[in-house]
Design a protein around this motif. Structure first.
Motif, short mmCIF file in Angstrom:
data_model
loop_
_atom_site.label_atom_id
_atom_site.label_comp_id
_atom_site.label_asym_id
_atom_site.label_seq_id
_atom_site.Cartn_x
_atom_site.Cartn_y
_atom_site.Cartn_z
N TRP A 298 41.06 25.14 -5.27
CA TRP A 298 40.52 26.86 -5.10
C TRP A 298 39.68 27.03 -5.79
CZ3 TRP A 298 42.74 29.56 -1.74
CH2 TRP A 298 44.47 29.40 -1.53
N CYS A 329 38.24 29.33 -0.83
CA CYS A 329 39.27 28.60 -0.65
C CYS A 329 39.32 27.49 -1.18
CB CYS A 329 38.45 28.32 0.70
SG CYS A 329 36.98 27.71 1.11
N HIS A 410 46.40 28.46 3.43
CA HIS A 410 45.68 28.96 2.32
C HIS A 410 46.73 30.30 2.37
CE1 HIS A 410 42.35 25.95 2.17
NE2 HIS A 410 42.22 26.34 1.59
N LEU A 430 42.23 34.27 7.23
CA LEU A 430 41.83 33.62 5.43
C LEU A 430 42.31 34.87 5.09
CD1 LEU A 430 40.07 31.06 4.69
CD2 LEU A 430 42.62 30.61 5.63
#
Length: 463
Positions: A298, A329, A410, A430
């Motif tokens: 991440w 992300c 995610h 997301l």
């Protein structure tokens, strides 16, 4: 298993269930057997009753004929009881003596001739005749009221049995089938919950070693063979990708240096092909490892960094929306997902078509939409377009499957549809990331605000 990862417990409609078909077949066969048996029994019973009625009639006629021709003939008496059906007919065919119930036929021509079954006063009567010497002919009849009532009772009982028996048999067969197939239904529910992306657990076996036990044993052996085959396939796929990785890395580096030195269009095209092969090997590696073995690294990166990566990997892409924010992300994995979507879109649109990537942001979601001007998605594929090795545009069929897997990892989603104005439209959503100021020390070097993160240099791409 649903494309989004959820499991579905399928229930069979009652009219399609095995136990209903077994119960229905059992009921129909039992109904046929009951019908044939009942018809045989009723026919035999009615035949015996008819024979007994005929014997009784003949016995009465013989007794009365003997009474008239014997020594003690009882001349002057009435032939039979008050309810008896008897008549004496002379040689000219005229009735000259009757039982009281047939008094209307006295001194009249005999009306029945040689008929064996007649109707007298709305009553069906079966009759026989006997010669009685000089007295002429004796006619004796016997009402069939009791015989007809017994016949109707037997047919009514048969009809009732044909109506009630199938219902009882169907309910009994359903209950018995449910008890007998309960182990199979339980095994089917367990099998329906098996996740093919995880270890294929075997099904529990029933205590009784019947056909269900044998079937589940065969299914367990099949599951073991499938799991072994999947393990060998993943191992082989991993080895192939590993063997391709090193030469591709060297090839990419060489082409990049050649591109920097010569700026030759052919070298640039070859560099793009090397990038294509590199991403294909990454897709194969992710397929071989599976979702559980994939770990995300991440980072909070500027959206423009992600846009620059995709633009370099798929030239000619148009970017719209707000790319000034940041994205929490795994940069390499998200780049891989968007690159797969845009590469598929470019392949569908062709060199003269358009591919547009739009980013929209809300407090809850970051949404990437990838639209192309191609022919759109094949309607017959539907959700199968996200399965591995299923392709509607001549690609390897891995890109969409891997992209959806990355979106799910995610915490997001990936869906595809045809745009109302033509072309395909893929939406990758997301969860948004809201950064708060949790530190009170403004000089803390580890406390990086959003501006610092957005000004970070782009992360190197993962091979």
């Amino acid at each position: 298993m649903l494309p989004g990862g959820g499991l579905v417990s399928a229930r069979v409609a009652w009219r399609h269930s095995l136990r209903f078909r077994l119960a229905l077949t059992y009921s129909l066969l039992a109904l046929v057997l009951i019908l044939l048996t009942s018809l045989g029994v009723v026919t035999l019973l009615l035949s015996r009753m008819d024979q007994q009625f005929t014997d009784r009639l003949n016995e009465r006629a013989d007794t009365l004929a003997e009474a008239f021709t014997g020594v003690q003939r009882g001349l002057g008496r009435t032939a039979g009881s008050a309810s008896a059906y008897t008549m004496l007919i002379d040689a000219e065919g005229v009735v000259y003596a009757t039982s009281p119930i047939l008094r209307e036929f006295n001194d009249a021509p005999f009306p029945f001739g040689t008929q064996g079954q007649v109707t007298v006063q709305d009553t069906s009567v079966r009759a026989v005749q006997r010669p009685v010497g000089d007295f002429g002919t004796l006619w004796v009849g016997l009402p069939e009221v009791d015989l007809i009532a017994a016949r109707q009772s037997a047919l009514s009982a048969l009809l009732l049995a044909l109506i009630v028996a199938p219902l009882l048999l169907l309910l009994t067969g359903w209950w018995v089938g449910r008890r007998a197939l309960s182990g199979l239904e339980h095994a089917a529910n367990l099998a329906d919950r098996i996740d093919p992306t995880r270890s294929l657990a075997t099904l529990p076996l029933p205590a009784q070693e019947d056909e269900v036990h044998r079937l589940l044993t065969a299914i367990n052996r099949l599951l073991v063979r499938i799991e072994d085959g999947q393990a060998r396939e993943k191992q082989l796929l991993g080895q192939i990708v590993h063997e391709l990785g090193a030469p591709l890395t060297v090839l990419k580096a060489s082409l990049q240096r050649a591109e920097e030195r010569t700026n030759d269009p052919e070298v640039q095209r070859a560099s793009l092909v090397a990038d294509e092969l590199t991403f294909t090997t990454q897709d194969l590696m992710q397929l071989a490892r599976g979702e559980l073995e994939m770990k995300l690294a991440w980072h909070y990166i500027p959206a423009r960094t992600l846009r620059g990566r995709v633009d370099r990997l798929v030239p000619g892409t148009t970017f719209e929306g707000d790319w000034t924010g940041g994205i929490l992300c795994d940069p390499d994995r998200l780049t891989q997902a968007l690159r797969n979507l845009t590469a598929n879109a470019r392949r569908a649109a062709g060199t003269d078509g358009t591919v547009t990537v739009t980013l929209t942001e809300t407090p809850e979601w970051l949404t990437f939409t990838v639209r192309d001007s191609g022919p759109g998605l094949p309607p017959e594929l539907g959700e199968r377009i996200f399965q591995p090795f299923v392709s509607g545009a001549g690609s390897s069929g891995l890109g969409l499957s891997v992209s959806r897997q990355i979106a799910l990892m995610h915490g997001g989603t990936l869906t595809g549809q045809n745009h109302p104005q033509g072309g395909a439209l893929f939406t990758l959503a997301l969860p948004g990331a809201a950064l708060g100021d949790d530190s009170d020390d403004p000089d803390d070097p580890n406390d990086m605000d959003e501006a610092d993160l957005l000004n970070e240099p782009p992360l190197p791409a993962r091979a």
